[in-house]
Design a protein around this motif. Structure first.
Motif, mmCIF file in Angstrom:
data_model
loop_
_atom_site.group_PDB
_atom_site.id
_atom_site.type_symbol
_atom_site.label_atom_id
_atom_site.label_comp_id
_atom_site.label_asym_id
_atom_site.label_seq_id
_atom_site.Cartn_x
_atom_site.Cartn_y
_atom_site.Cartn_z
ATOM 1 N N UNK A 139 0.848 -1.207 0.000
ATOM 2 C CA UNK A 139 0.000 0.000 0.000
ATOM 3 C C UNK A 139 0.873 1.242 0.000
ATOM 4 N N UNK A 140 1.964 1.238 0.801
ATOM 5 C CA UNK A 140 2.867 2.403 0.844
ATOM 6 C C UNK A 140 3.506 2.623 -0.528
ATOM 7 N N UNK A 141 3.985 1.508 -1.142
ATOM 8 C CA UNK A 141 4.585 1.634 -2.474
ATOM 9 C C UNK A 141 3.576 2.169 -3.482
ATOM 10 N N UNK A 142 2.382 1.622 -3.404
ATOM 11 C CA UNK A 142 1.361 2.064 -4.360
ATOM 12 C C UNK A 142 0.969 3.513 -4.125
ATOM 13 N N UNK A 149 2.225 9.489 -10.069
ATOM 14 C CA UNK A 149 1.291 9.525 -11.201
ATOM 15 C C UNK A 149 0.400 10.756 -11.105
ATOM 16 N N UNK A 150 0.010 11.125 -9.859
ATOM 17 C CA UNK A 150 -0.817 12.335 -9.685
ATOM 18 C C UNK A 150 -0.063 13.579 -10.109
ATOM 19 N N UNK A 151 1.256 13.598 -9.789
ATOM 20 C CA UNK A 151 2.055 14.756 -10.221
ATOM 21 C C UNK A 151 2.103 14.838 -11.742
ATOM 22 N N UNK A 413 13.484 2.433 -4.486
ATOM 23 C CA UNK A 413 12.425 1.453 -4.723
ATOM 24 C C UNK A 413 11.357 1.996 -5.660
ATOM 25 N N UNK A 414 11.075 3.301 -5.505
ATOM 26 C CA UNK A 414 10.006 3.901 -6.312
ATOM 27 C C UNK A 414 10.503 4.265 -7.697
ATOM 28 N N UNK A 415 11.719 4.879 -7.764
ATOM 29 C CA UNK A 415 12.222 5.434 -9.020
ATOM 30 C C UNK A 415 13.106 4.471 -9.797
ATOM 31 N N UNK A 424 8.824 16.276 -10.609
ATOM 32 C CA UNK A 424 7.817 15.239 -10.415
ATOM 33 C C UNK A 424 8.073 14.394 -9.170
ATOM 34 N N UNK A 425 9.348 14.151 -8.836
ATOM 35 C CA UNK A 425 9.651 13.299 -7.689
ATOM 36 C C UNK A 425 10.189 14.075 -6.490
ATOM 37 N N UNK A 426 10.014 15.420 -6.472
ATOM 38 C CA UNK A 426 10.559 16.211 -5.370
ATOM 39 C C UNK A 426 9.851 15.897 -4.055
ATOM 40 N N UNK A 427 8.558 15.503 -4.152
ATOM 41 C CA UNK A 427 7.837 15.210 -2.908
ATOM 42 C C UNK A 427 8.408 13.976 -2.218
ATOM 43 N N UNK A 428 8.968 13.038 -2.995
ATOM 44 C CA UNK A 428 9.605 11.878 -2.369
ATOM 45 C C UNK A 428 10.800 12.313 -1.511
#
Length: 473
Positions: A139-142, A149-151, A413-415, A424-428
């Motif tokens: 769930x965390x990964x998703x 995807x929202x970004x 893990x995500x990228x 796009x991935x700055x929030x991570x």
């Protein structure tokens, strides 16, 4: 694994629901059995009492059949018959209640079989906990992937909004152009219709002119023939008049009396010959009149003269009509010339208007193009400034990330092992920085065991989809 966890959750929920249903059915069955046992006891007691009363009534009937209490016996018989009917109703109710109890027992056995089957499908607690942990991790990964995807979706939506604005602007320009084009088409159609009306009128006038010219030519030919005939007749009459004048002069000269008898005799003979000539001429005239009567089939000479006069009047009227037609033809020629001049003038005005409208529309479109170019340049400058500020912010976040020595394992893990920071991935990265700050604050101010720290939910970066959507809005 996620499907197995969902199946386990559904099975547990179904098991709990069936257990609650079983408890409720057991309680209902117990209450129903208690109620039915009480009711059966009452009915058995009532039946025993009725049987005793029946025995008593039989004894009373036996004793009172031959006595003075016949009427009482009849009444008691009626009461007995009513009691028998009531007993039959009670027996029927008892039979229906027994059938209901049998059906309930069958349902209870069926539910017990289902419960036993679900108990066989139960999952152990250890497997259940492992599946729950795996599901939480997935769930965390998703959620992280959903945030990315929202970004991307937000970026696409912003680009779509810009394109929609451009499309709306172009649609407005197209609507204005269509309106102008429609106005020009209507004006062109009206002018074309007006020109066609003028052409129809001119063709009609030309056809009328041709017809009148043909009629006028016929009348001219007829009048020319009449004129020639009239001139010939006038010449003949002038010749006759001159001849008559010569004869009159000759007769005047010859009318003088002479004493010459031979001359007189010759004069007498001449008069006789002249009289004969006149009579012959009169006969010729009469023959001509008779031929005219035969030609016109009119025996009366006066009527023939009136007809001749009427014909002369008609000829004179036709001559006047021809003169009027010639004057009308001249007027129509003048009007036709005026209409042709007006058509030429209208054509020149229409051409001038079309050129003017085209020049105005070209100037308006060129102004709109210059305005759009200026707006586009301003938007590009603004986008460059925003890109520059965004790059500076990303560089600052990257410096903070490096200074805090944050762990980039969740980001990897995500990228998929691409740790370059983008918009796009700055929030991570921000989530990892927040996690690092929270961890440092918790290690400074709170002293907890390693097990509790590992069990904390704050150890896993959370990216709530609803909160990110609210921030975007």
């Amino acid at each position: 694994m996620s499907n197995q966890a969902e199946l386990d959750q559904l099975a547990n929920a179904e098991l709990e629901r069936l257990q609650r249903q079983l408890r409720s059915l057991q309680l209902e069955l117990r209450a129903l059995l208690d109620y039915k046992t009480k009711q059966v006891k009452k009915q058995n007691h009532l039946i025993s009492g009725l049987q005793k009363e029946h025995q008593l009534l039989l004894t009373e009937i036996i004793t009172l059949e031959g006595g003075t209490h016949a009427k009482k016996s009849v009444v008691k018989e009626k009461n007995l018959s009513t009691l028998q009917f009531h007993e039959a109703d009670v027996q029927r109710n008892l039979q229906t209640e027994r059938i209901n109890l049998w059906e309930l027992e069958g349902h209870i056995k069926k539910i017990e079989k289902e419960i036993n089957g679900l108990r066989k499908l139960e999952v152990p607690d250890s497997c259940y906990k492992d599946t729950i942990c795996k599901v939480q991790k997935s769930v965390v990964k998703l959620e992280n992937r959903l945030d990315v995807v929202n970004k991307k979706c937000s970026d696409v939506l912003t680009e779509n909004s810009k394109l929609r604005d451009v499309i709306n602007h172009m649609l407005q320009d197209r609507a204005k152009f269509n309106d102008m084009w429609q106005i020009m088409v209507t004006q062109y159609n009206e002018g074309k219709k007006y020109i066609m009306d003028l052409i129809d009128q001119s063709t009609l006038a030309y056809d009328q002119r041709e017809e009148l010219c043909n009629k006028l030519q016929l009348l001219k030919d007829r009048s020319e023939n009449d004129k020639l005939m009239h001139i010939q007749e006038m010449r003949e009459m002038q010749r006759r008049l001159e001849h008559d004048a010569k004869l009159q002069k000759f007769f005047d000269i010859k009318g003088q009396k002479r004493q010459n008898p031979e001359l007189e005799q010759r004069e007498i003979n001449k008069k006789i010959a002249q009289k004969e000539a006149f009579e012959k001429q009169l006969e010729d005239y009469r023959g001509i009149i008779d031929r005219m009567k035969g030609l016109y089939k009119e025996p009366d000479t006066a009527k023939l003269a009136t007809q001749f006069k009427r014909q002369e009047e008609e000829n004179f009227a036709l001559f006047n009509y021809v003169n009027e037609l010639s004057s009308e033809v001249e007027v129509l020629n003048d009007t036709t010339q005026e209409l042709t001049d007006e058509i030429e003038r209208q054509k020149a005005d229409l051409l001038e208007k079309e050129i003017k409208q085209k020049t105005e529309s070209l100037e308006y479109l060129s102004e709109q193009l210059e305005k759009g170019k200026s707006q586009n340049n301003a938007a590009k400058e603004k986008a460059e400034i925003l890109d520059k500020r965004l790059h500076e912010m990303l560089m600052g976040i990257w410096e903070i990330f490096k200074q805090l020595a944050c762990d980039d394992a969740p980001i990897l893990n995500v990228l998929s092992s691409k740790t370059s920071m983008t918009s796009h991935n700055v929030k991570l990265f921000i989530g990892v920085i927040e996690k690092r700050i929270n961890m440092t604050i918790s290690t400074v101010h709170i002293d907890e065991s390693s097990n509790t720290i590992l069990a904390k939910k704050d150890r896993v970066p959370k990216f709530n989809v609803k909160e990110s959507a609210k921030r975007k809005k």
